[in-house]
Design an enzyme around this catalytic site. Structure first.
Site, mmCIF file in Angstrom:
data_model
loop_
_atom_site.group_PDB
_atom_site.id
_atom_site.type_symbol
_atom_site.label_atom_id
_atom_site.label_comp_id
_atom_site.label_asym_id
_atom_site.label_seq_id
_atom_site.Cartn_x
_atom_site.Cartn_y
_atom_site.Cartn_z
ATOM 1 N N LYS A 416 38.238 -4.132 21.576
ATOM 2 C CA LYS A 416 36.958 -4.730 21.195
ATOM 3 C C LYS A 416 36.458 -5.736 22.219
ATOM 4 O O LYS A 416 35.336 -5.634 22.735
ATOM 5 C CB LYS A 416 37.123 -5.483 19.864
ATOM 6 C CG LYS A 416 37.111 -4.697 18.610
ATOM 7 C CD LYS A 416 37.369 -5.630 17.439
ATOM 8 C CE LYS A 416 37.341 -4.924 16.117
ATOM 9 N NZ LYS A 416 35.992 -4.498 15.730
ATOM 10 N N ARG A 424 26.937 -3.870 17.489
ATOM 11 C CA ARG A 424 27.008 -3.369 16.123
ATOM 12 C C ARG A 424 25.763 -2.538 15.796
ATOM 13 O O ARG A 424 24.713 -2.695 16.436
ATOM 14 C CB ARG A 424 27.122 -4.543 15.150
ATOM 15 C CG ARG A 424 28.430 -5.304 15.256
ATOM 16 C CD ARG A 424 29.536 -4.635 14.492
ATOM 17 N NE ARG A 424 30.801 -5.355 14.594
ATOM 18 C CZ ARG A 424 31.848 -5.103 13.829
ATOM 19 N NH1 ARG A 424 31.794 -4.129 12.933
ATOM 20 N NH2 ARG A 424 32.980 -5.786 13.969
ATOM 21 N N HIS A 516 32.738 -9.963 15.568
ATOM 22 C CA HIS A 516 33.516 -9.339 16.639
ATOM 23 C C HIS A 516 32.903 -7.971 16.915
ATOM 24 O O HIS A 516 32.217 -7.403 16.058
ATOM 25 C CB HIS A 516 35.006 -9.245 16.298
ATOM 26 C CG HIS A 516 35.322 -8.694 14.941
ATOM 27 N ND1 HIS A 516 35.440 -7.343 14.677
ATOM 28 C CD2 HIS A 516 35.564 -9.317 13.768
ATOM 29 C CE1 HIS A 516 35.752 -7.157 13.403
ATOM 30 N NE2 HIS A 516 35.824 -8.341 12.826
ATOM 31 N N GLY A 522 38.708 -2.599 13.186
ATOM 32 C CA GLY A 522 39.952 -3.143 12.673
ATOM 33 C C GLY A 522 40.421 -2.416 11.426
ATOM 34 O O GLY A 522 41.592 -2.021 11.317
ATOM 35 N N HIS A 523 39.524 -2.236 10.440
ATOM 36 C CA HIS A 523 39.915 -1.545 9.214
ATOM 37 C C HIS A 523 40.429 -0.135 9.513
ATOM 38 O O HIS A 523 41.418 0.310 8.921
ATOM 39 C CB HIS A 523 38.733 -1.465 8.250
ATOM 40 C CG HIS A 523 38.597 -2.643 7.342
ATOM 41 N ND1 HIS A 523 38.076 -3.847 7.757
ATOM 42 C CD2 HIS A 523 38.916 -2.808 6.015
ATOM 43 C CE1 HIS A 523 38.072 -4.708 6.736
ATOM 44 N NE2 HIS A 523 38.574 -4.103 5.684
ATOM 45 N N ARG A 599 33.307 0.890 5.661
ATOM 46 C CA ARG A 599 32.716 -0.087 6.581
ATOM 47 C C ARG A 599 31.423 0.472 7.164
ATOM 48 O O ARG A 599 30.462 -0.275 7.398
ATOM 49 C CB ARG A 599 33.705 -0.435 7.694
ATOM 50 C CG ARG A 599 34.999 -1.043 7.207
ATOM 51 C CD ARG A 599 34.819 -2.457 6.708
ATOM 52 N NE ARG A 599 34.641 -3.404 7.790
ATOM 53 C CZ ARG A 599 34.472 -4.724 7.636
ATOM 54 N NH1 ARG A 599 34.436 -5.239 6.418
ATOM 55 N NH2 ARG A 599 34.315 -5.522 8.663
ATOM 56 N N HIS A 605 29.800 -0.428 11.037
ATOM 57 C CA HIS A 605 30.529 0.400 12.005
ATOM 58 C C HIS A 605 29.893 1.769 12.126
ATOM 59 O O HIS A 605 29.105 2.198 11.262
ATOM 60 C CB HIS A 605 31.993 0.567 11.590
ATOM 61 C CG HIS A 605 32.892 -0.521 12.075
ATOM 62 N ND1 HIS A 605 33.132 -0.759 13.404
ATOM 63 C CD2 HIS A 605 33.616 -1.442 11.386
ATOM 64 C CE1 HIS A 605 33.968 -1.785 13.521
ATOM 65 N NE2 HIS A 605 34.274 -2.222 12.317
#
Length: 679
Positions: A416, A424, A516, A522-523, A599, A605
């Site tokens: 990232k 995003r 971020h 991340g998920h 997400r 995302h």
């Protein structure tokens, strides 16, 4: 005379030397994995260095949403060079000590921005762990060992498909999954329009010709959209079979008549018949969604947000969010919990989950239910005298499921922050809105042409639906964050909330995305790692070693509204007849997709983030399993099917471990498998 019959062998210095040898071998094994070569997509140095396609939430922006260039360069230097001191000097939030450098940044503290009951003033958000990617790791592959392919660029068909899908998810956020799949219910017309729009796009109807290997992998993972049942599915066969929501997020387990059973008679406490522990859970079964956690019970019903309330659908609140204004905790919730029923429900779940929460619950469900068995290659599984506990039992498996999560985060955080810094989706939607209404505010001719090309690839009928949705949202009188009535300072873009084209992405979270970058997720990385552990430690195959083990519970369930009042809906009902039987492995793969895709359903995302990150997590988990297995001095093996459908087998004996991968076309070397997703 010895004080015991026999001491362990080896012991003392020989044992310490043996431990060092195995740890050294684990370190050397890292060099046999991927090369870790990461190549960003080049957009950070494109578009006349406007950094429009990159992440800079929290830094100063002008009123057209363009980041302050010197601030962005300072930010990149700080995160790339691991310079905490430089990070502290960034002009973020209340630390903007030189407002003259960017005078167009609006104030976020106007009390008229909030409805009664919300905070009168908002603080600023901080960057989320921007230096974690520099942290070294002692188990499994180091973060530098792994890489993910370049993200799609703005003008690509893939990015257009991703944005179109995100718009579609936002439009259907309050439709039950069962209605989306069947194309029925109040949202039937929207489902039909979405299917038609997405099905017209080359990337989503199977007609696109991929140019790179990474594109080919992601393109082939897509299900061509021809019906509601194919919307928002994942990249694995299991995620495309049966109900959209995994059984692991709905059902509970039984005590199999063997746990907490009391003799017949009376309970000493209340003098009433009580043959089992169940008490108030007297009718507890799989259809009740109760999962045993020792002597406690986890209820699969969740707190969910109210319907039809989206955020950041006007330019002022969108701009405030990009400048880092803290809109956290302004969510509005229903007054009762329910089983996850709509995309908004599961988006709320991943807004507040404990990251590995869903996999912990899945693990508890399988451990407490004898319908699920351990992998046949584990020593205790076939032993006549040994029972699993400290090794390969509940304490071991539960710890590994959580243990891989932190390693996954370190690796994906490096991707990232230190490499990709991908914007995003809310930023891309903001750029599309600006270009459609006031293109003169676009800071680069190349960027302007790119955005026009991107908009042309997104079906106009879908953008029309988004435009209408946003205007309806902005007309609501009960909004928590309201559009400013007064003009903003500076040269504000010509975007009239009522009259102009509004292509902002409706967000499920008041604050929009986390602080971020988007890529990887991340998920999704944690999902890939945790689900890989579950697939490895539990038996996924029948006795022949290749046939996937069927979902062992006699009935599959879905959550659906059972009456006309949505506030009273969200109950478990039997799933319709399935075209193909569910499998344990498929439902675990679907669980990973559910969390990662949720997400996306929140708007934070892209599909690419899910696809690449899931496989990143898988490789991290295998590297950890491989090293753990090498610490055993007897034969151990674990087998499962990868997210790409390959048979993966990890074996170890006497300190040596081996990863074997078998594709439909034949064996694949472990090194090639680890390095596959680098390009």
């Amino acid at each position: 005379m010895s004080n015991s019959l026999e001491r362990p062998s080896p012991d003392g210095a020989p044992r310490r030397e043996a431990a060092r040898t195995r740890r050294d071998a684990a370190t050397r094994r890292d060099a046999q994995r991927g090369t870790g070569v990461t190549l960003p997509n080049g957009e950070e140095v494109a578009y006349d260095l406007s950094f429009a396609a990159n992440y800079h939430k929290g830094l100063p922006h002008d009123t057209a949403g363009a980041v302050h260039g010197p601030s962005y360069r300072a930010f990149v230097h700080a995160v790339a060079s691991h310079d905490p001191g430089a990070l502290e000097l960034l002009p973020m939030g209340q630390n903007r000590s030189n407002p003259g450098a960017n005078p167009a940044v609006p104030s976020p503290t106007n009390p008229e921005r909030f409805t009664q009951g919300a905070r009168a003033t908002a603080g600023y958000r901080k960057l989320t762990s921007p230096l974690t990617g520099h942290v070294f790791e002692t188990e499994g592959g180091d973060a530098s060992t792994f890489a993910i392919a370049s993200a799609p660029v703005l003008a690509s068909d893939e990015l257009a498909a991703e944005m179109a899908e995100l718009y579609a998810m936002a439009l259907l956020r309050d439709a039950p999954f069962t209605d989306i799949e069947a194309g029925t219910g109040p949202a039937a017309a929207t489902v039909a329009a979405v299917v038609t729009a997405l099905g017209s796009m080359p990337w989503l109807n199977g007609s696109y010709a991929p140019a790179t290997e990474a594109e080919r992998r992601r393109f082939l993972s897509r299900t061509p959209v021809t019906a509601g049942a194919e919307l928002f599915r994942g990249s694995t066969p299991g995620s495309r079979q049966g109900p959209w929501l995994s059984q692991f997020m709905l059902v509970g387990n039984t005590n199999n008549g063997a746990r907490f059973v009391r003799p017949s008679g009376t309970d000493a406490g209340n003098n009433t018949p009580n043959p089992t522990f169940r008490g108030t859970f007297a009718n507890m079964g799989r259809e009740d969604g109760f999962v045993l956690f020792g002597t406690q019970v986890i209820d699969q019903r969740s707190i969910v947000a109210v319907a039809e309330v989206d955020y950041m659908t006007d330019w002022p609140s969108w701009l405030d969010a990009q400048n880092g204004v803290d809109f956290n905790n302004l969510d509005r919730f229903r007054d009762r919990r329910r089983y996850l029923t709509t995309p908004r429900d599961i988006a709320t779940y991943v807004h507040y989950d404990a990251l590995y929460q869903a996999y912990l619950v899945a693990c508890l469900l399988m451990l407490a239910d004898s319908s699920f068995s351990k992998d046949s290659g584990l020593p205790e599984t076939a032993s006549r005298t040994r029972a699993a506990f400290a090794s390969f039992g509940g304490p071991h498996i539960l710890s590994v499921v959580t243990e891989v999560a932190t390693r996954a985060l370190k690796a994906v955080w490096r991707q990232k922050w230190q490499y990709h810094r991908r914007a995003r989706p809310e930023v891309v939607a903001g750029l599309l809105t600006l270009n459609a209404n006031d293109p003169d505010k676009i800071p680069s001719a190349t960027l302007k042409a790119t955005l026009s090309a991107l908009q042309a690839k997104i079906p106009a009928e879908l953008l029309d639906l988004v435009n209408a949705h946003n205007k309806a949202q902005n007309a609501r009188v009960d909004r928590v964050v309201k559009p400013r009535a007064e003009a903003l300072p500076g040269n504000f873009p010509n975007i009239d909330p009522a009259a102009d084209l509004n292509f902002l992405l409706p967000m499920a979270f008041p604050e929009g995305s986390p602080t971020h970058p988007a890529y990887g997720a991340g998920h999704a990385t944690v999902a890939g790692a945790c689900v890989t552990v579950l697939k490895a430690f539990f038996e996924m195959f029948e006795a022949d070693g290749s046939t996937p083990r069927a979902w062992p519970l006699p009935q599959a369930f879905v959550s659906s509204f059972t009456n006309a009042n949505a506030n009273e809906g969200g109950e478990l009902v039997p799933a319709p007849a399935l075209a193909q039987p569910l499998t344990i492995q498929g439902e675990l793969d679907k669980l990973a997709m559910n969390i990662a895709n949720a997400r996306n359903m929140a708007g934070v995302h892209y599909y690419t983030d899910y696809f690449e990150s899931l496989r990143l997590g898988e490789r991290i988990a295998v590297s950890i399993i491989e090293e753990q297995m090498s610490m055993y001095s007897e034969p151990v093996s674990l087998s499962f099917t990868s997210f790409d459908g390959e048979h993966v087998r990890v074996t170890a004996n006497g300190g040596e471990s081996l990863v074997q991968v078998y594709a439909a076309t034949g064996p694949v070397s472990a090194q090639a498998w680890y390095a596959r997703y680098e390009s």
